[in-house]
Motif scaffolding. Structure first.
Motif, PDB file in Angstrom:
ATOM      1  N   LEU A   1       0.816  -1.338   0.057  1.00 43.01           N
ATOM      2  CA  LEU A   1       0.130   0.030  -0.047  1.00 43.01           C
ATOM      3  C   LEU A   1       0.778   1.199   0.037  1.00 43.01           C
ATOM      4  O   LEU A   1       0.502   2.230  -0.795  1.00 43.01           O
ATOM      5  CB  LEU A   1      -0.985   0.085   1.197  1.00 43.01           C
ATOM      6  N   THR A   2       1.937   1.477   0.808  1.00 39.23           N
ATOM      7  CA  THR A   2       2.771   2.581   0.766  1.00 39.23           C
ATOM      8  C   THR A   2       3.491   2.666  -0.429  1.00 39.23           C
ATOM      9  O   THR A   2       3.722   3.713  -0.955  1.00 39.23           O
ATOM     10  CB  THR A   2       3.842   2.441   1.864  1.00 39.23           C
ATOM     11  N   TYR A   3       3.755   1.404  -0.985  1.00 40.07           N
ATOM     12  CA  TYR A   3       4.511   1.700  -2.645  1.00 40.07           C
ATOM     13  C   TYR A   3       3.585   2.196  -3.513  1.00 40.07           C
ATOM     14  O   TYR A   3       3.807   3.241  -4.491  1.00 40.07           O
ATOM     15  CB  TYR A   3       4.855   0.318  -3.031  1.00 40.07           C
ATOM     16  N   MET A   4       2.183   1.971  -3.471  1.00 34.72           N
ATOM     17  CA  MET A   4       1.080   2.272  -4.283  1.00 34.72           C
ATOM     18  C   MET A   4       0.990   3.926  -3.943  1.00 34.72           C
ATOM     19  O   MET A   4       0.877   4.916  -4.856  1.00 34.72           O
ATOM     20  CB  MET A   4      -0.252   1.740  -4.252  1.00 34.72           C
ATOM     21  N   ALA A   5       0.953   4.248  -2.553  1.00 37.35           N
ATOM     22  CA  ALA A   5       0.673   5.702  -2.578  1.00 37.35           C
ATOM     23  C   ALA A   5       1.714   6.817  -2.470  1.00 37.35           C
ATOM     24  O   ALA A   5       1.439   7.863  -2.624  1.00 37.35           O
ATOM     25  CB  ALA A   5       0.424   5.678  -0.672  1.00 37.35           C
ATOM     26  N   ASN A   6       2.915   6.209  -2.554  1.00 35.01           N
ATOM     27  CA  ASN A   6       3.921   7.119  -3.208  1.00 35.01           C
ATOM     28  C   ASN A   6       4.507   7.105  -4.564  1.00 35.01           C
ATOM     29  O   ASN A   6       5.629   7.574  -4.663  1.00 35.01           O
ATOM     30  CB  ASN A   6       4.985   6.878  -2.088  1.00 35.01           C
ATOM     31  N   GLN A   7       3.681   6.592  -5.511  1.00 33.64           N
ATOM     32  CA  GLN A   7       3.993   6.867  -6.804  1.00 33.64           C
ATOM     33  C   GLN A   7       3.893   8.024  -7.454  1.00 33.64           C
ATOM     34  O   GLN A   7       3.130   9.035  -6.509  1.00 33.64           O
ATOM     35  CB  GLN A   7       3.084   5.733  -7.458  1.00 33.64           C
ATOM     36  N   THR A   8       4.022   8.378  -8.504  1.00 34.92           N
ATOM     37  CA  THR A   8       4.147   9.661  -9.009  1.00 34.92           C
ATOM     38  C   THR A   8       2.516  10.016  -9.277  1.00 34.92           C
ATOM     39  O   THR A   8       1.792   9.338  -9.100  1.00 34.92           O
ATOM     40  CB  THR A   8       4.878   9.583 -10.407  1.00 34.92           C
ATOM     41  N   LYS A   9       2.547  11.404  -9.225  1.00 34.78           N
ATOM     42  CA  LYS A   9       1.005  11.813  -9.366  1.00 34.78           C
ATOM     43  C   LYS A   9       0.404  11.182 -10.647  1.00 34.78           C
ATOM     44  O   LYS A   9       0.901  10.973 -11.638  1.00 34.78           O
ATOM     45  CB  LYS A   9       1.157  13.490  -9.343  1.00 34.78           C
ATOM     46  N   ALA A  10      -0.836  11.169 -10.511  1.00 32.43           N
ATOM     47  CA  ALA A  10      -1.829  10.761 -11.604  1.00 32.43           C
ATOM     48  C   ALA A  10      -2.003  11.707 -12.544  1.00 32.43           C
ATOM     49  O   ALA A  10      -2.124  12.961 -11.780  1.00 32.43           O
ATOM     50  CB  ALA A  10      -2.871  10.095 -10.977  1.00 32.43           C
ATOM     51  N   ASP A  11      -2.188  11.613 -13.680  1.00 33.61           N
ATOM     52  CA  ASP A  11      -2.659  12.831 -14.759  1.00 33.61           C
ATOM     53  C   ASP A  11      -3.921  13.157 -14.438  1.00 33.61           C
ATOM     54  O   ASP A  11      -5.026  12.411 -14.420  1.00 33.61           O
ATOM     55  CB  ASP A  11      -2.491  12.391 -16.113  1.00 33.61           C
ATOM     56  N   SER A  12      -4.318  14.547 -14.066  1.00 33.55           N
ATOM     57  CA  SER A  12      -5.643  14.881 -13.781  1.00 33.55           C
ATOM     58  C   SER A  12      -6.304  15.494 -14.831  1.00 33.55           C
ATOM     59  O   SER A  12      -7.653  15.629 -14.993  1.00 33.55           O
ATOM     60  CB  SER A  12      -5.426  16.031 -12.763  1.00 33.55           C
TER      61      SER A  12
END
Length: 259
Positions: A248-259
């Motif tokens: 979960l922490t790996y997923m949470a600290n990925q790069t920003k998603a394109d908005s």
């Protein structure tokens, strides 16, 4: 028999009329308490009188039984490790704070483990990221687990298989989506993302996380709800969350998603 009926039978007993005689008081107690088969001690008044000689007192023998049970309980608890005894004592005296701190430490350890796995050879730990994870466990997940497991045990007190599956279903439908939504939003907000970026992150990461959780959490929840006492269920859940939080922490600290 309630306490009022017990008192009436005691003071109306003919053996109690001799108030100066301790034997009379003792026999009155025997007749009152053991007039019917005693479900706790497992024998009737008739068999009870065979266990004592005339003129002996019953009360000291009862006290001996109680003292032996207390001694056995204390000796079994003394065999536990000192840290476990201390933790269980804190869990009884300060359950809310103890569970929150425990969850925070588990999240901190899981994040450090996640960073060790993904860290390049020349990299270093991101302590701010670890602090974010620890604060989420302390402020959100620990308290919410305490409330959630207490609520489930109150509305679904049984431990049979059907009730256990009901609890698992409620966790997957209610608690899981809510806690993961708060987790991603909280972590993204602390990284400085705006509302549009947070929504884009949720749109990208939340559904895959819930789908992967279906492969992991039902088994953990079954063991937790079926076999673990209620006051230890948040600890069990946080222990299972150690492995899950690495992901979960790996997923949470990925790069920003394109908005």
């Amino acid at each position: 028999m309630n306490i009022v009926g017990l008192s009436k039978r005691l003071f109306t007993s003919p053996r109690f009329s001799d108030r100066r005689s301790l034997h009379g008081i003792n026999n009155a107690l025997v007749e009152t308490v053991f007039a019917a088969r005693n479900p706790i001690l497992g024998f009737s008044s008739r068999s009870f009188h065979h266990l004592r000689k005339a003129g002996n007192f019953v009360a000291p023998r009862v006290f001996i039984i109680s003292r032996n049970l207390s001694t056995n309980a204390s000796s079994s608890s003394s065999k536990q490790p000192a840290f476990l005894r201390w933790y269980l004592k804190k869990l009884d005296s300060h359950p809310f704070m103890t569970k929150s701190i425990t969850t925070s430490l588990i999240y901190m350890a899981a994040d450090l483990t996640s960073q060790m796995i993904t860290m390049p050879p020349s990299g270093s730990f991101d302590l701010m990221r670890t602090a974010r994870m620890a604060s989420f466990g302390l402020l959100f997940l620990g308290p919410s687990q305490h409330v959630w497991f207490s609520y489930l045990s109150r509305i679904l007190p049984k431990r049979d298989v059907l009730t256990t599956f009901k609890k698992i279903m409620m966790g997957q439908v209610l608690f899981g989506p809510c806690s993961n939504t708060v987790f991603y939003s909280y972590n993204a907000a602390l990284q400085g993302e705006n509302s549009e970026e947070i929504f884009a992150r949720l749109k990208r990461d939340l559904l895959p996380t819930l789908r992967n959780g279906l492969l992991y959490w039902p088994l953990c929840d079954f063991v937790t709800f079926k076999y673990v006492p209620v006051h230890l269920q948040p600890l069990m859940n946080s222990s299972c969350a150690y492995i899950w939080t690495i992901y979960l922490t790996y997923m949470a600290n990925q790069t920003k998603a394109d908005s």
